[in-house]
Design an enzyme around this catalytic site. Structure first.
Site, PDB file in Angstrom:
ATOM      1  N   ASP A   1       0.635  -1.705   0.208  1.00  0.00           N
ATOM      2  CA  ASP A   1      -0.107   0.262   0.041  1.00  0.00           C
ATOM      3  C   ASP A   1       0.838   1.772  -0.074  1.00  0.00           C
ATOM      4  O   ASP A   1       1.864   1.351   0.224  1.00  0.00           O
ATOM      5  CB  ASP A   1      -0.499   0.262   1.511  1.00  0.00           C
TER       6      ASP A   1
ATOM      7  N   ASN B   1      -6.732  -4.132  13.967  1.00  0.00           N
ATOM      8  CA  ASN B   1      -8.279  -4.351  14.400  1.00  0.00           C
ATOM      9  C   ASN B   1      -8.785  -5.231  12.326  1.00  0.00           C
ATOM     10  O   ASN B   1      -9.603  -5.909  12.381  1.00  0.00           O
ATOM     11  CB  ASN B   1      -9.532  -3.025  13.120  1.00  0.00           C
TER      12      ASN B   1
ATOM     13  N   HIS C   1      -7.027  -5.763  10.009  1.00  0.00           N
ATOM     14  CA  HIS C   1      -6.399  -5.607   8.506  1.00  0.00           C
ATOM     15  C   HIS C   1      -5.185  -6.337   8.033  1.00  0.00           C
ATOM     16  O   HIS C   1      -4.905  -5.947   8.637  1.00  0.00           O
ATOM     17  CB  HIS C   1      -6.572  -4.009   8.421  1.00  0.00           C
TER      18      HIS C   1
ATOM     19  N   GLU D   1      -9.712  -2.353   5.111  1.00  0.00           N
ATOM     20  CA  GLU D   1     -10.297  -2.064   6.782  1.00  0.00           C
ATOM     21  C   GLU D   1     -11.357  -3.101   6.782  1.00  0.00           C
ATOM     22  O   GLU D   1     -11.442  -3.969   5.860  1.00  0.00           O
ATOM     23  CB  GLU D   1     -10.800  -0.302   6.603  1.00  0.00           C
TER      24      GLU D   1
END
Ligand code: PGA
Length: 268
Positions: free
Chosen positions: A67, A137, A139, A144
Site C-alpha cells: 500500500d 482491527n 486489517h 479495513e
C-alpha cells in the site's frame, strides 16, 4: 495455516528473514510482496545484515508493496516509498526500477492506477512470497474491516482506529492522509506464499480472530484461512489469546522435521 510461535519479536523477524533468504537463494528473480509498519522493520534490518555479511543478493529481485498513502509525494518522509528506501532499498543491491508501490498522484485516476498495479503484478509472474503485518482491527494492507474478500488494488478510506494507530508517524502540524491505495484481499491471497508477522499484546485479539474466528470481512486477515500456503509467525504476546498453542507448537516441531527431509518449501 502454519502457525509458528516464538518468545521474542527478534525471533519472529529472524524466521521471516529465513523465508526470504531461502526464496532468494533458490530463485534470485523472485517477486516479493512487502509491507510497511513497525512490525517488518526488524525483518528488513536482518535482510540488510544478511546482504552485508552473507551475500544475500537482491540484484534480480522484484518487489511490490502492499500500500501507499493516496496522493502523497513519493519523497515525503511519511510516504511508504521513503520508508522502504530507508529500511531496505537504499541498503541492499536492489534495482529501484524493480520496486513498485501502488501510487496515485493528484492527477491520476485511482481506478486506473489500481488496474495498472494488478497488471504489473501479473506481468511480473505473480508474487512468490507476500510479507504481511496485521492491524489491531484485523486489517491486512489497508483492507479495513468490511473490505471485500475478493477485492483488488483500489483506494480505501482508513478507519479512525488506523488513523490513530498511525498518527505517531506524523508530526502535530503535518497532514495525515486519510485514504490509501492498497492491494486488495484477492490480490494478497493470489500470492503463492503469504507470511504474516504479528508481535505484541495489542495484536492478540486480531490474531485470535484471524486464526479461530469465522471467515469474515469483519476480520480481513481471516481470508488467510482460505490460503493454501499461509504462514503466521507470532511472538508469545501476540499468541496470548490462542487456546491451541500446544498443538501449534507440536505441529511446528513436526513441520521442521518434514522440512529438513523434504525441503523448506514443501510443507507450508
Ligand atoms: P504495525 O502495522 O506493524 O505498525 O503494527 C501493521 C499493520 O497495520 O498492518
Amino acid at each position: 495455516m502454519q502457525i509458528v510461535i516464538f518468545e521474542t519479536p527478534e525471533e519472529v523477524a529472524n524466521h521471516a528473514a529465513d523465508w526470504v533468504d531461502t526464496l532468494l537463494r533458490q530463485k534470485p528473480n523472485a517477486v516479493l510482496g512487502l509491507a510497511t509498519g513497525s512490525t517488518p522493520i526488524e525483518l528488513y534490518a536482518k535482510l540488510v545484515a544478511r546482504h552485508e555479511q552473507d551475500a544475500l543478493c537482491f540484484a534480480k529481485t522484484v518487489t511490490f508493496n502492499l500500500d501507499e498513502y493516496f496522493q502523497i509525494q513519493p519523497d515525503s518522509p511519511q510516504s511508504y516509498r521513503s520508508f522502504m528506501n530507508y529500511h531496505l532499498f537504499n541498503k541492499v543491491n536492489i534495482q529501484k526500477s524493480n520496486t513498485y508501490l501502488p501510487t496515485c498522484s493528484e492527477t491520476q485516476n485511482p481506478r486506473q492506477q489500481g488496474l495498472n498495479y494488478e497488471r504489473l503484478i501479473k506481468d511480473s509472474g505473480g508474487i512468490d512470497l507476500q510479507i504481511l503485518g496485521i492491524g489491531a482491527n484485523g486489517h491486512i494492507g489497508f483492507n479495513e474491516p468490511s473490505s471485500s474478500l475478493a477485492s483488488r488494488t483500489r483506494i480505501k478510506t482508513l478507519t479512525q482506529q488506523t488513523l490513530k494507530d498511525n498518527s505517531r508517524l506524523f508530526g502535530e502540524d503535518e497532514y495525515q492522509p486519510d485514504k490509501a491505495m492498497t492491494m486488495g484481499i484477492g490480490t494478497i491471497t493470489d500470492a503463492k506464499y503469504v507470511l504474516l508477522m504479528a508481535t505484541g499484546k495489542n495484536k492478540a485479539e486480531a490474531v485470535n480472530n484471524m486464526i479461530t474466528g469465522p471467515l469474515s470481512a469483519h476480520c480481513p486477515a481471516s481470508a488467510l484461512q482460505m490460503h493454501e500456503n499461509a504462514i503466521v509467525v507470532l511472538d508469545k504476546e501476540a499468541a496470548s489469546l490462542l487456546s491451541d498453542t500446544e498443538y501449534y507448537q507440536w505441529a511446528d516441531s513436526q513441520n521442521r522435521k518434514l522440512n529438513e527431509k523434504f525441503g523448506y518449501y514443501h510443507n507450508a
